[in-house]
Enzyme design. Structure first.
Site, mmCIF file in Angstrom:
data_model
loop_
_atom_site.group_PDB
_atom_site.id
_atom_site.type_symbol
_atom_site.label_atom_id
_atom_site.label_comp_id
_atom_site.label_asym_id
_atom_site.label_seq_id
_atom_site.Cartn_x
_atom_site.Cartn_y
_atom_site.Cartn_z
ATOM 1 N N SER A 141 0.863 -1.178 0.000
ATOM 2 C CA SER A 141 0.000 0.000 0.000
ATOM 3 C C SER A 141 0.900 1.228 0.000
ATOM 4 O O SER A 141 2.045 1.169 0.481
ATOM 5 C CB SER A 141 -0.898 0.016 1.240
ATOM 6 O OG SER A 141 -1.589 1.251 1.357
ATOM 7 N N TYR A 154 -2.196 -0.837 10.546
ATOM 8 C CA TYR A 154 -2.232 -1.161 9.122
ATOM 9 C C TYR A 154 -0.975 -0.633 8.425
ATOM 10 O O TYR A 154 -0.327 -1.360 7.663
ATOM 11 C CB TYR A 154 -3.484 -0.575 8.485
ATOM 12 C CG TYR A 154 -3.602 -0.822 6.998
ATOM 13 C CD1 TYR A 154 -4.048 -2.049 6.511
ATOM 14 C CD2 TYR A 154 -3.256 0.169 6.079
ATOM 15 C CE1 TYR A 154 -4.138 -2.280 5.144
ATOM 16 C CE2 TYR A 154 -3.350 -0.054 4.714
ATOM 17 C CZ TYR A 154 -3.802 -1.278 4.253
ATOM 18 O OH TYR A 154 -3.896 -1.504 2.903
#
Length: 277
Positions: A141, A154
């Protein structure tokens, strides 16, 4: 629109293939003529997805369990032949303040987002290295390069995926096996339900990530950022002084988009599913 590929067809296994980016990546690759298998913790939805995609190679897969992962790869190779590409796509993204995050949710993120990638990479390497051929693509990501408030755990997991993959890529650079990361911006899947995104920057669509992943298979390189605008911004921010970067984040709303601005009602179904998976 999916285009047929001019490259030889490959056997490709995708984790987290029942929904979102994984599903769209499978669809894109099938459209390009590749042999695709999907695995997912949600067995019922995985079978529905396989029916929709017109494939028969599908299995329940718990990426946090090496035995489950090994059985999935065995199934793929039995049905489709030696695995040319493994896409470690499975991942979860709870939001909220760190001090309020349940320990079980923290552990689950690390298990799926990090350990699942490491287990899958190791198992794929064991199969690919003797053939001196193969490609492992780990879905990271842009949050693995640029931290975002409300996504601390995350972000930590995606930083880990990038670091792990880059170290392994260098370790095996002469082996014939490629390792890459795909680094999407926030993408319009269940993961961002109830959030509005950064001001002035659009979220990506899962089809864009799918195309970027398919292109990466055909023309391997260490990583790809998606979208081009968001990726360029993240790359540039590494050269911006800290105070200016923080001020810019506030201007874009990224200091609240995953905290105070989240519609938790809209995220409830997703959160319940990942807690119970």
């Amino acid at each position: 629109m999916t285009r047929p590929t001019l490259f030889p067809a490959k056997t490709i296994a995708i984790t987290g293939g029942a929904r979102g980016i994984g599903y769209q990546t499978a669809k894109e690759l099938i459209g390009r003529g590749h042999r695709v298998a999907i695995g997912d913790i949600d067995e019922a939805r995985a079978k529905e997805a396989a029916d929709e995609l017109g494939i028969s190679s599908v299995a329940r897969l718990d990426v946090t369990d090496p035995d489950s992962f090994r059985a999935f790869l065995d199934m793929v190779e039995t049905q489709l032949g030696p695995i040319d590409v493994l896409i470690n796509n499975a991942g979860i993204m709870p939001t909220g303040h760190v001090h309020e995050e349940e320990d079980t949710v923290t552990r689950r993120q690390v298990e799926i987002n990090v350990l699942g990638v490491i287990f899958g990479t190791k198992l794929a390497l064991q199969r690919m290295l003797p053939r001196r051929a193969g490609h492992i693509i780990n879905t990271a990501s842009l949050a693995g390069e640029l931290s975002v408030p409300g996504l601390a755990t995350y972000c930590g997991t995606k930083f880990a995926v990038i670091g792990f993959t880059e170290a392994a890529r260098q370790e095996y650079r002469k082996s014939g096996v490629c390792l890459s990361t795909v680094r999407p911006t926030f993408t319009n899947t269940e993961l961002v339900a109830g959030t509005s995104g950064a001001k002035g920057l659009r979220n990506a669509e899962p089809q864009e990530i799918a195309r970027a992943t398919a292109d990466l298979i055909e023309q391997p390189r260490p990583f790809v950022r998606v979208t081009r605008v968001a990726g360029g911004m993240v790359a540039a921010m590494k050269f911006v002084p800290g105070r200016l970067a923080t001020a810019l984040g506030s201007a874009l709303g990224t200091d609240s988009v995953f905290l105070d601005d989240v519609d938790m009602g809209a995220r409830q179904a997703y959160l319940e599913r990942i807690r119970n998976s």
